[in-house]
Design a protein around this motif. Structure first.
Motif, PDB file in Angstrom:
ATOM      1  N   LEU A 101      19.943  28.843  63.097  1.00 48.46           N
ATOM      2  CA  LEU A 101      18.612  28.259  62.900  1.00 48.46           C
ATOM      3  C   LEU A 101      18.630  26.734  62.980  1.00 48.46           C
ATOM      4  O   LEU A 101      17.664  26.121  63.439  1.00 48.46           O
ATOM      5  N   LYS A 103      21.050  24.659  64.522  1.00 51.18           N
ATOM      6  CA  LYS A 103      21.660  23.999  65.678  1.00 51.18           C
ATOM      7  C   LYS A 103      21.432  24.711  66.998  1.00 51.18           C
ATOM      8  O   LYS A 103      22.081  24.386  67.989  1.00 51.18           O
ATOM      9  N   HIS A 104      20.556  25.686  67.035  1.00 53.33           N
ATOM     10  CA  HIS A 104      20.217  26.360  68.280  1.00 53.33           C
ATOM     11  C   HIS A 104      18.699  26.478  68.396  1.00 53.33           C
ATOM     12  O   HIS A 104      17.995  26.476  67.385  1.00 53.33           O
ATOM     13  N   ARG A 105      18.234  26.586  69.594  1.00 50.43           N
ATOM     14  CA  ARG A 105      16.802  26.722  69.850  1.00 50.43           C
ATOM     15  C   ARG A 105      16.553  28.060  70.516  1.00 50.43           C
ATOM     16  O   ARG A 105      17.170  28.380  71.534  1.00 50.43           O
ATOM     17  N   PHE A 106      15.619  28.849  69.973  1.00 55.54           N
ATOM     18  CA  PHE A 106      15.276  30.147  70.528  1.00 55.54           C
ATOM     19  C   PHE A 106      13.849  30.494  70.138  1.00 55.54           C
ATOM     20  O   PHE A 106      13.316  29.943  69.159  1.00 55.54           O
ATOM     21  N   PRO A 107      13.188  31.381  70.867  1.00 58.48           N
ATOM     22  CA  PRO A 107      11.797  31.741  70.564  1.00 58.48           C
ATOM     23  C   PRO A 107      11.666  32.371  69.175  1.00 58.48           C
ATOM     24  O   PRO A 107      12.475  33.207  68.782  1.00 58.48           O
ATOM     25  N   GLN A 109      11.904  30.789  66.326  1.00 55.77           N
ATOM     26  CA  GLN A 109      12.754  30.133  65.327  1.00 55.77           C
ATOM     27  C   GLN A 109      11.943  29.618  64.142  1.00 55.77           C
ATOM     28  O   GLN A 109      12.311  29.823  62.978  1.00 55.77           O
ATOM     29  N   ALA A 110      10.838  28.956  64.424  1.00 56.93           N
ATOM     30  CA  ALA A 110      10.005  28.402  63.349  1.00 56.93           C
ATOM     31  C   ALA A 110       9.400  29.503  62.494  1.00 56.93           C
ATOM     32  O   ALA A 110       9.301  29.368  61.264  1.00 56.93           O
ATOM     33  N   LYS A 162      21.074  25.824  55.810  1.00 58.27           N
ATOM     34  CA  LYS A 162      20.361  25.243  56.950  1.00 58.27           C
ATOM     35  C   LYS A 162      20.036  23.776  56.696  1.00 58.27           C
ATOM     36  O   LYS A 162      20.217  22.918  57.582  1.00 58.27           O
ATOM     37  N   GLU A 166      21.548  20.597  58.949  1.00 61.28           N
ATOM     38  CA  GLU A 166      20.659  19.683  59.663  1.00 61.28           C
ATOM     39  C   GLU A 166      20.876  18.236  59.243  1.00 61.28           C
ATOM     40  O   GLU A 166      20.762  17.322  60.069  1.00 61.28           O
ATOM     41  N   ASP A 171      23.911  16.545  66.170  1.00 64.39           N
ATOM     42  CA  ASP A 171      24.002  17.370  67.376  1.00 64.39           C
ATOM     43  C   ASP A 171      25.017  16.818  68.361  1.00 64.39           C
ATOM     44  O   ASP A 171      25.635  17.568  69.125  1.00 64.39           O
TER      45      ASP A 171
END
Length: 236
Positions: A101, A103-107, A109-110, A162, A166, A171
């Motif tokens: 959650l 360090k990666h981006r995916f649909p 996520q929020a 998380k 962050e 990154d």
């Protein structure tokens, strides 16, 4: 960079030391009370420190539980087993999910993170019935897993890890590791986890405290599988 004088550092050290002493006083009082003989427990006004320390209270505790159907050692083993395994799984799973959650981006996520934050509002008492129904469907009632698996899924650990990842891990550090050919597993174990050590150590303390103090559970029916907190409550 923040620079402080020696007087400022000394003042902060003294302040933190006083706060640390204040925070540890309840633990000192608990240990002192446990070592008090019966007559000192009824002193008025009560005295903070024990005058004549004795281990008789612990001996009688072992004696009372030793004469029962389930020995004291069994309650202690149950508590240690559930606390250690539940904490280990909670820290590992929370860290893995938090890494994805943070360090990666995916649909979605929020949305997932908002659900996790929302779940922090619900007390364990509120989720008692649905958790019991899930344990029944999985045929895990009256087993250690009925106490361990809910500990794995506690949302506090995921949220805490998380936030740590962050704030602590840039990154650019992970990108440099990928350029050097490090796999995701190697990045997680060699870079992420060592840098958020304070986070998972805090999570370990919170998880052990929660599992150790867990009393009677509706998921455990057999006396030989119940925890030490339940046994002590029965004595009281």
């Amino acid at each position: 960079m923040l620079n402080r004088s020696r007087k400022g550092n000394a003042a902060i050290f003294v302040l933190l030391s006083l706060m640390g002493i204040f925070m540890i006083l309840p633990m000192v009082y608990s240990v002192s009370s446990a070592l008090k003989p019966l007559n000192e427990l009824w002193y008025f006004p009560p005295r903070f420190f024990v005058e004549n320390p004795t281990l008789r209270n612990f001996k009688e505790l072992f004696g009372v539980l030793g004469d029962s159907w389930v020995p004291f050692s069994r309650y202690l083993f149950n508590t240690l087993f559930v606390s250690v395994l539940g904490t280990f799984g909670h820290v590992i799973l929370s860290s893995l999910c938090a890494y994805a959650l943070a360090k990666h981006r995916f649909p979605g996520q929020a949305v997932i993170f908002n659900i996790i934050v929302l779940s922090l509002m619900f007390n364990t008492t509120v989720t008692l019935v649905p958790t019991f129904l899930i344990m029944c469907r999985l045929s895990l009632v009256n087993s250690y897993w009925s106490l361990i698996l809910p500990a794995f899924a506690a949302p506090l650990g995921l949220y805490l890890m998380k936030q740590f990842m962050e704030q602590v891990i840039p990154d650019s550090l992970l990108e440099a590791a990928r350029i050097d050919g490090a796999s995701q597993w190697k990045i997680f174990w060699r870079i992420v986890m060592p840098n958020v050590k304070s986070g998972w150590l805090t999570l370990m303390l919170l998880s052990v405290q929660t599992l150790w103090n867990s009393g009677q559970s509706p998921y455990i029916l057999s006396e030989e599988k119940k925890t030490l907190a339940y046994a002590l409550n029965q004595i009281v």
